[in-house]
Design an enzyme around this catalytic site. Structure first.
Site, PDB file in Angstrom:
ATOM      1  N   ASP A   7       8.722   7.258 -65.910  1.00 33.29           N
ATOM      2  CA  ASP A   7       9.303   7.878 -64.723  1.00 33.29           C
ATOM      3  C   ASP A   7       8.201   7.773 -63.647  1.00 33.29           C
ATOM      4  O   ASP A   7       7.034   7.507 -63.979  1.00 33.29           O
ATOM      5  CB  ASP A   7       9.629   9.348 -65.067  1.00 33.29           C
ATOM      6  CG  ASP A   7       9.854  10.181 -63.834  1.00 33.29           C
ATOM      7  OD1 ASP A   7      10.679   9.762 -62.997  1.00 33.29           O
ATOM      8  OD2 ASP A   7       9.193  11.230 -63.688  1.00 33.29           O
ATOM      9  N   ASP A   9       7.992   9.943 -60.057  1.00 28.60           N
ATOM     10  CA  ASP A   9       7.632  11.241 -59.452  1.00 28.60           C
ATOM     11  C   ASP A   9       7.336  12.278 -60.539  1.00 28.60           C
ATOM     12  O   ASP A   9       8.185  12.561 -61.381  1.00 28.60           O
ATOM     13  CB  ASP A   9       8.789  11.738 -58.578  1.00 28.60           C
ATOM     14  CG  ASP A   9       8.992  10.866 -57.352  1.00 28.60           C
ATOM     15  OD1 ASP A   9       8.453  11.194 -56.298  1.00 28.60           O
ATOM     16  OD2 ASP A   9       9.681   9.837 -57.490  1.00 28.60           O
ATOM     17  N   ARG A  16       6.944  12.508 -54.654  1.00 27.68           N
ATOM     18  CA  ARG A  16       7.018  11.893 -53.325  1.00 27.68           C
ATOM     19  C   ARG A  16       5.653  11.612 -52.673  1.00 27.68           C
ATOM     20  O   ARG A  16       5.585  11.321 -51.491  1.00 27.68           O
ATOM     21  CB  ARG A  16       7.897  12.723 -52.364  1.00 27.68           C
ATOM     22  CG  ARG A  16       9.369  12.503 -52.542  1.00 27.68           C
ATOM     23  CD  ARG A  16       9.792  11.043 -52.353  1.00 27.68           C
ATOM     24  NE  ARG A  16       9.725  10.566 -50.981  1.00 27.68           N
ATOM     25  CZ  ARG A  16       9.044   9.460 -50.603  1.00 27.68           C
ATOM     26  NH1 ARG A  16       8.362   8.743 -51.485  1.00 27.68           N
ATOM     27  NH2 ARG A  16       9.066   9.072 -49.347  1.00 27.68           N
ATOM     28  N   ARG A 112      22.026   6.361 -51.995  1.00 24.55           N
ATOM     29  CA  ARG A 112      21.236   5.258 -52.557  1.00 24.55           C
ATOM     30  C   ARG A 112      22.176   4.323 -53.298  1.00 24.55           C
ATOM     31  O   ARG A 112      23.359   4.618 -53.427  1.00 24.55           O
ATOM     32  CB  ARG A 112      20.186   5.815 -53.531  1.00 24.55           C
ATOM     33  CG  ARG A 112      19.232   6.744 -52.843  1.00 24.55           C
ATOM     34  CD  ARG A 112      18.168   7.269 -53.776  1.00 24.55           C
ATOM     35  NE  ARG A 112      17.366   8.257 -53.067  1.00 24.55           N
ATOM     36  CZ  ARG A 112      16.601   9.149 -53.651  1.00 24.55           C
ATOM     37  NH1 ARG A 112      16.515   9.185 -54.962  1.00 24.55           N
ATOM     38  NH2 ARG A 112      15.912  10.014 -52.930  1.00 24.55           N
ATOM     39  N   ARG A 123      15.420  16.161 -47.167  1.00 23.77           N
ATOM     40  CA  ARG A 123      14.358  15.223 -47.514  1.00 23.77           C
ATOM     41  C   ARG A 123      13.344  15.063 -46.382  1.00 23.77           C
ATOM     42  O   ARG A 123      12.266  14.529 -46.589  1.00 23.77           O
ATOM     43  CB  ARG A 123      14.926  13.852 -47.904  1.00 23.77           C
ATOM     44  CG  ARG A 123      15.935  13.870 -49.030  1.00 23.77           C
ATOM     45  CD  ARG A 123      15.950  12.562 -49.788  1.00 23.77           C
ATOM     46  NE  ARG A 123      14.648  12.288 -50.330  1.00 23.77           N
ATOM     47  CZ  ARG A 123      14.159  12.860 -51.439  1.00 23.77           C
ATOM     48  NH1 ARG A 123      14.897  13.714 -52.128  1.00 23.77           N
ATOM     49  NH2 ARG A 123      12.958  12.584 -51.850  1.00 23.77           N
ATOM     50  N   ARG A 130       8.334  21.565 -48.826  1.00 20.86           N
ATOM     51  CA  ARG A 130       8.719  21.032 -50.146  1.00 20.86           C
ATOM     52  C   ARG A 130       8.193  21.953 -51.251  1.00 20.86           C
ATOM     53  O   ARG A 130       8.908  22.327 -52.173  1.00 20.86           O
ATOM     54  CB  ARG A 130       8.140  19.618 -50.239  1.00 20.86           C
ATOM     55  CG  ARG A 130       8.064  19.020 -51.599  1.00 20.86           C
ATOM     56  CD  ARG A 130       7.454  17.628 -51.524  1.00 20.86           C
ATOM     57  NE  ARG A 130       8.467  16.651 -51.145  1.00 20.86           N
ATOM     58  CZ  ARG A 130       9.304  16.075 -52.011  1.00 20.86           C
ATOM     59  NH1 ARG A 130       9.226  16.352 -53.291  1.00 20.86           N
ATOM     60  NH2 ARG A 130      10.210  15.223 -51.600  1.00 20.86           N
ATOM     61  N   SER A 166      15.288  18.034 -55.172  1.00 23.84           N
ATOM     62  CA  SER A 166      16.614  17.405 -55.089  1.00 23.84           C
ATOM     63  C   SER A 166      17.342  17.278 -56.409  1.00 23.84           C
ATOM     64  O   SER A 166      16.797  17.581 -57.476  1.00 23.84           O
ATOM     65  CB  SER A 166      16.473  16.036 -54.427  1.00 23.84           C
ATOM     66  OG  SER A 166      15.653  15.206 -55.221  1.00 23.84           O
ATOM     67  N   ASP A 168      19.964  14.435 -58.438  1.00 26.65           N
ATOM     68  CA  ASP A 168      20.484  13.065 -58.476  1.00 26.65           C
ATOM     69  C   ASP A 168      21.910  13.101 -59.008  1.00 26.65           C
ATOM     70  O   ASP A 168      22.174  13.746 -60.033  1.00 26.65           O
ATOM     71  CB  ASP A 168      19.627  12.192 -59.403  1.00 26.65           C
ATOM     72  CG  ASP A 168      18.254  11.873 -58.821  1.00 26.65           C
ATOM     73  OD1 ASP A 168      18.119  11.859 -57.586  1.00 26.65           O
ATOM     74  OD2 ASP A 168      17.327  11.641 -59.612  1.00 26.65           O
ATOM     75  N   ASP A 198       8.415  13.645 -66.867  1.00 24.63           N
ATOM     76  CA  ASP A 198       8.129  15.082 -66.686  1.00 24.63           C
ATOM     77  C   ASP A 198       9.394  15.935 -66.731  1.00 24.63           C
ATOM     78  O   ASP A 198       9.320  17.160 -66.749  1.00 24.63           O
ATOM     79  CB  ASP A 198       7.387  15.339 -65.357  1.00 24.63           C
ATOM     80  CG  ASP A 198       8.271  15.116 -64.151  1.00 24.63           C
ATOM     81  OD1 ASP A 198       9.060  14.144 -64.163  1.00 24.63           O
ATOM     82  OD2 ASP A 198       8.209  15.912 -63.196  1.00 24.63           O
TER      83      ASP A 198
HETATM   84  O1  M1P Z   1      12.854  10.855 -59.677  1.00 26.30           O
HETATM   85  C1  M1P Z   1      13.662  11.866 -59.184  1.00 26.30           C
HETATM   86  C2  M1P Z   1      13.447  12.191 -57.752  1.00 26.30           C
HETATM   87  O2  M1P Z   1      12.080  12.352 -57.468  1.00 26.30           O
HETATM   88  C3  M1P Z   1      11.805  12.738 -56.168  1.00 26.30           C
HETATM   89  O3  M1P Z   1      12.495  13.906 -55.966  1.00 26.30           O
HETATM   90  P1  M1P Z   1      12.120  15.077 -54.963  1.00 26.30           P
HETATM   91  O4  M1P Z   1      12.126  14.479 -53.613  1.00 26.30           O
HETATM   92  O5  M1P Z   1      13.192  16.066 -55.232  1.00 26.30           O
HETATM   93  O6  M1P Z   1      10.768  15.579 -55.364  1.00 26.30           O
HETATM   94  C4  M1P Z   1      12.298  11.708 -55.181  1.00 26.30           C
HETATM   95  O7  M1P Z   1      11.610  10.508 -55.339  1.00 26.30           O
HETATM   96  C5  M1P Z   1      13.741  11.498 -55.419  1.00 26.30           C
HETATM   97  O8  M1P Z   1      14.115  10.499 -54.531  1.00 26.30           O
HETATM   98  C6  M1P Z   1      14.017  11.140 -56.857  1.00 26.30           C
HETATM   99  O9  M1P Z   1      15.391  11.044 -57.049  1.00 26.30           O
END
Ligand code: M1P
Length: 236
Positions: A7, A9, A16, A112, A123, A130, A166, A168, A198
């Site tokens: 993975d 993030d 991010r 997306r 976002r 955040r 966020s 998905d 994670d």
């Molecule tokens: O991999 C899952 C999500 O990770 C990030 O999420 P967030 O912005 O909520 O921290 C972003 O990269 C999101 O686009 C991605 O879906």
């Protein structure tokens, strides 16, 4: 053959944010004699911004949008044409009205390829905003509740929590578990997958892949990239 699936993030980078420069140096060298695959909810541009085009291109495959948009050695090989319908958008807009978290920025619904990403704070929030939302959500579990409501109301869809702010959303089954199927079909039935994520617990967007990886495959739940580094540094 061992396939290392990561993975992004929360696993390779903070959510991010860009990869740590020292870890990047190590990772670029480490991945050279291995088959590395990234599977993330994020899109191509954000992933490249975070890990760099060198790591992205060096990877054997990059599965964006939870495996709904796949690249092999930088070349697009598949895309899921699904787009969020009016009913889903109406529910997400309702969430924006009723959420108890009052702060809003912009870019709440991001379309997306094969996936829709939804965020109450938006976002376009700052790093501070955040982190504040992520802390509040940890206590209040808003994203888990919203994902459950989407799953109850749209039997053809699936929603899960990814990253810090966020959710998905994609067609049912079009989740990260697609990575296992793709690897076995395209690399070989004898592939042994090592998956690092994670969000491998129920409700998280790594869960669907973690759930289908039984021995001899392995799942490593990490809390950040430092843990990932400690796990892989002696894996040559
Ligand atoms: O991999 C899952 C999500 O990770 C990030 O999420 P967030 O912005 O909520 O921290 C972003 O990269 C999101 O686009 C991605 O879906």
């Amino acid at each position: 053959m061992t396939i290392h699936v990561f993975d992004v993030d929360g696993t390779i980078t903070p959510s991010r944010l860009k990869i740590d420069p020292n870890f990047k140096k190590f990772f670029l060298e480490w991945m050279k004699n291995k088959k590395v695959i990234f599977v993330t909810g994020s899109d191509k541009d954000k992933t490249i911004e975070q890990i760099g085009s060198d790591i992205w291109n060096e990877a054997y495959a990059c599965m964006q949008s939870c495996g709904n948009h796949i690249f092999v050695k930088g070349e697009e090989v598949s895309r899921n044409p699904w787009e969020a319908g009016e009913g889903l958008i109406a529910l997400l807009e309702q969430f924006l009205v009723i959420s108890k978290y009052r702060k809003r920025t912009s870019n709440h619904i991001e379309h997306r390829i094969g996936l829709c990403n939804f965020s109450v704070i938006g976002r376009d929030c700052s790093q501070r905003e955040r982190e504040d939302y992520a802390e509040w959500d940890d206590l209040n579990k808003e994203r888990l509740d919203m994902a459950a409501i989407i799953n109850e109301n749209f039997s053809e869809l699936e929603a899960s929590v990814g990253g810090q702010i966020s959710i998905d959303i994609h067609p049912k089954g079009a989740n990260k578990s697609q990575a296992k199927k793709w690897i076995l079909e395209n690399i070989g039935e004898d592939s042994i997958i090592k998956f690092y994520g994670d969000k491998t617990e129920k409700g998280g967007n790594d869960y669907d892949l973690a759930k289908v990886l039984k021995a001899p495959h392995k799942v490593y739940q990490v809390k950040d990239w430092k843990e990932t580094y400690n796990l892989i540094k002696n894996d040559n």
